[in-house]
Design a protein around this motif. Structure first.
Motif, PDB file in Angstrom:
ATOM      1  N   THR A 122      -0.626   2.481   7.632  1.00 36.11           N
ATOM      2  CA  THR A 122      -0.466   2.768   6.208  1.00 36.11           C
ATOM      3  C   THR A 122      -1.402   3.905   5.784  1.00 36.11           C
ATOM      4  O   THR A 122      -0.978   4.865   5.142  1.00 36.11           O
ATOM      5  CB  THR A 122      -0.773   1.498   5.379  1.00 36.11           C
TER       6      THR A 122
ATOM      7  N   SER B   3      -6.703  -1.321   4.743  1.00 36.25           N
ATOM      8  CA  SER B   3      -5.258  -1.184   4.892  1.00 36.25           C
ATOM      9  C   SER B   3      -4.930  -1.157   6.374  1.00 36.25           C
ATOM     10  O   SER B   3      -5.816  -0.946   7.201  1.00 36.25           O
ATOM     11  CB  SER B   3      -4.780   0.146   4.301  1.00 36.25           C
TER      12      SER B   3
ATOM     13  N   PHE C 222      -2.533   4.096  -4.405  1.00 37.15           N
ATOM     14  CA  PHE C 222      -3.985   3.889  -4.338  1.00 37.15           C
ATOM     15  C   PHE C 222      -4.655   4.614  -5.488  1.00 37.15           C
ATOM     16  O   PHE C 222      -4.208   5.699  -5.882  1.00 37.15           O
ATOM     17  CB  PHE C 222      -4.545   4.442  -3.022  1.00 37.15           C
TER      18      PHE C 222
ATOM     19  N   GLY D 287       0.821  -1.215   0.000  1.00 36.98           N
ATOM     20  CA  GLY D 287       0.000   0.000   0.000  1.00 36.98           C
ATOM     21  C   GLY D 287       0.843   1.248   0.000  1.00 36.98           C
ATOM     22  O   GLY D 287       0.494   2.243  -0.610  1.00 36.98           O
TER      23      GLY D 287
END
Ligand SMILES: *Cc1c(COP(=O)(O)O)cnc(C)c1O
Length: 453
Positions: free
Chosen positions: A31, A27, A17, A12
């Motif tokens: 993160t 997540s 994203f 991530g």
């Protein structure tokens, strides 16, 4: 595994994203935090944001209180009766500060900011006008409101959203603020009220409320039309009581029906809280008040929003207790001192001419002298300062004088004398650079400067 996963290379964080589609799965909190935190560091530094009127600094106890109260909803008066009681105390404290004639016959509320507070003040005026006209058997078709062309955008919105004809009194070099000049040409039997601004957003100037009221007295004598004033004190209503106590602008003037302020401007609270207070219950028509149950009793409420943060109201009360009148005076006077120091230094620089000095609210503006240069503009200076981290916007004046470009500094608590000196050094350095140019910088699109009305 998690504990040895280095930050920034975890799942991530090492990838990207989608910006506009919700991710399929969750997540780690670390993160999600890291990603949002990192993206927000691209924002300007709030402390160096000299464009905004809104607080960019509070002390550690206030921050602690903010965290503790982040989950409170202001509308839940029954569930959070202590916060509701504190809200009530806060607007009563303001009513007293603004010299309300009878502390037992006044009414007010907190809001999300001055915009909501202005709308409520305006709505009360519209309803009051309509009820009077109906009682007199007269038309309620064409309400209008009279204000300076240099009002904050909320008044344009208010008139647009509630179908009121805005009547803007133009600003001219002789009449930079609404001062009663030719007011008789704008006011008539359909005028729901006049807005007077305590602390014009463009320049910081105060509109002379007393003089406007005198002119309205004359108009009433000559025509019988009785028009009241709402004071938009978004900034000034939290400065004048402390730093210009002899200036009469508040409920000491009979024609002033209502006053708003932004708790999050010179009320010294983080965004968003505002306040509006009415002179007495007679000028706030009962028909726009809603009654909610509160501890088995009755709580009058008046708002455009329903849910909103309760924390800011607690922070406002914290500031009232923390600073008191003397503390507010010291903080605001210090900002005025920093503003007048900066403005006097800028006045001494060859390219500039001051439009205001920062001795009303700590806000001042200047223009580039027309004969100084064709090589650069105030927009270029704003860009150069932005490269050093300072946000000092350039923007055109209101209609009628919109070919005049101003640059403005809003001094707030947290712009110390030390930071001000650093800012001045950067302004001087950048002006020297711009003055050393031997050919014009590319033309700027007029009005591109970001301006906080
Ligand atoms: C800032 C301001 C407003 C709007 O206030 P918010 O608290 O930002 O909603 C309205 N009027 C004046 C004069 C202002 O300076």
């Amino acid at each position: 595994m998690l504990s040895i996963n280095p930050v920034f290379v975890r799942p991530g964080e090492a990838t990207e994203f989608d910006k506009f589609v919700m991710p399929d799965g969750p997540s780690l909190p670390e993160t999600a935090y890291q990603i949002v935190h990192d993206e927000a560091i691209l924002d300007g530094n709030a402390r160096l944001n000299l464009a905004t009127f809104v607080s960019t600094w509070m002390d550690d106890e206030a921050r602690k209180l903010y965290l503790e109260a982040a989950d409170k909803n202001m509308i839940d008066k029954d569930e959070y009766p202590a916060t509701a009681a504190i809200e009530d105390r806060c607007w009563r404290i303001l009513a007293d500060l603004w010299n309300v004639p009878d502390a037992n016959d006044t009414i007010g509320t907190s809001t999300i900011g001055s915009s909501e507070a202005c709308m409520l003040g305006g709505l009360a005026m519209k309803r009051l006008w309509r009820e009077r006209r109906k009682a007199e058997g007269k038309s309620t078709e064409n309400p209008n409101m009279v204000m300076s062309a240099a009002v904050q955008v909320v008044w344009e919105k208010f008139c647009n959203y509630w179908d009121i004809e805005p009547r803007y009194v133009p600003i001219t070099p002789e009449h930079m603020v609404l001062d009663g000049h030719e007011l008789e040409k704008y006011v008539d039997e359909n005028t729901i009220g006049v807005v007077a601004i305590l602390g014009q957003t463009y320049t910081g100037a105060y509109e002379p409320v007393e003089q406007i009221a005198k002119k309205l007295d004359e108009i009433q004598q000559n025509t019988g039309v009785d028009v009241r004033i709402h004071v938009d004190g978004a900034s000034g209503a939290m400065v004048a009581p402390f730093c210009q106590p002899d200036l009469e602008w508040d409920f000491r003037i009979d024609r002033v029906n209502s006053i708003n302020t932004s708790g999050h401007k010179y009320g010294l609270v983080y965004p968003g809280v505002g306040w509006v207070v009415w002179r007495n219950t007679a000028v706030l028509p009962e028909s726009i008040i809603f009654h909610v149950s509160y501890l088995g009793g009755d709580m009058p409420t008046l708002a455009l929003n329903f849910s909103r943060p309760g924390a800011q109201v607690l922070l406002q009360y914290y500031q009232f207790l923390r600073l008191g009148r003397e503390g507010y005076r010291e903080v605001q006077q210090n900002s005025i001192d920093v503003a007048t120091y900066l403005s006097s230094e800028i006045e001494r620089m060859a390219p500039f001419e001051l439009v205001s000095r920062g001795d009303t609210i700590p806000v001042f503006a200047w223009v580039l002298k027309s004969d100084h240069t064709d090589n650069w503009t105030l927009y270029d200076l704003a860009d150069r300062l932005r490269m050093k981290g300072w946000l000092v916007p350039a923007y055109p004046l209101a209609d009628d004088l919109s070919d005049v470009v101003l640059q403005r500094i809003v001094v707030k608590a947290g712009l110390s004398r030390d930071l001000a000196t650093a800012l001045l050094a950067d302004i001087k350095g950048e002006v020297a650079y711009l003055d050393s140019l031997t050919s014009p910088l590319p033309d700027r699109v007029a009005g591109r400067g970001q301006f906080h009305h």
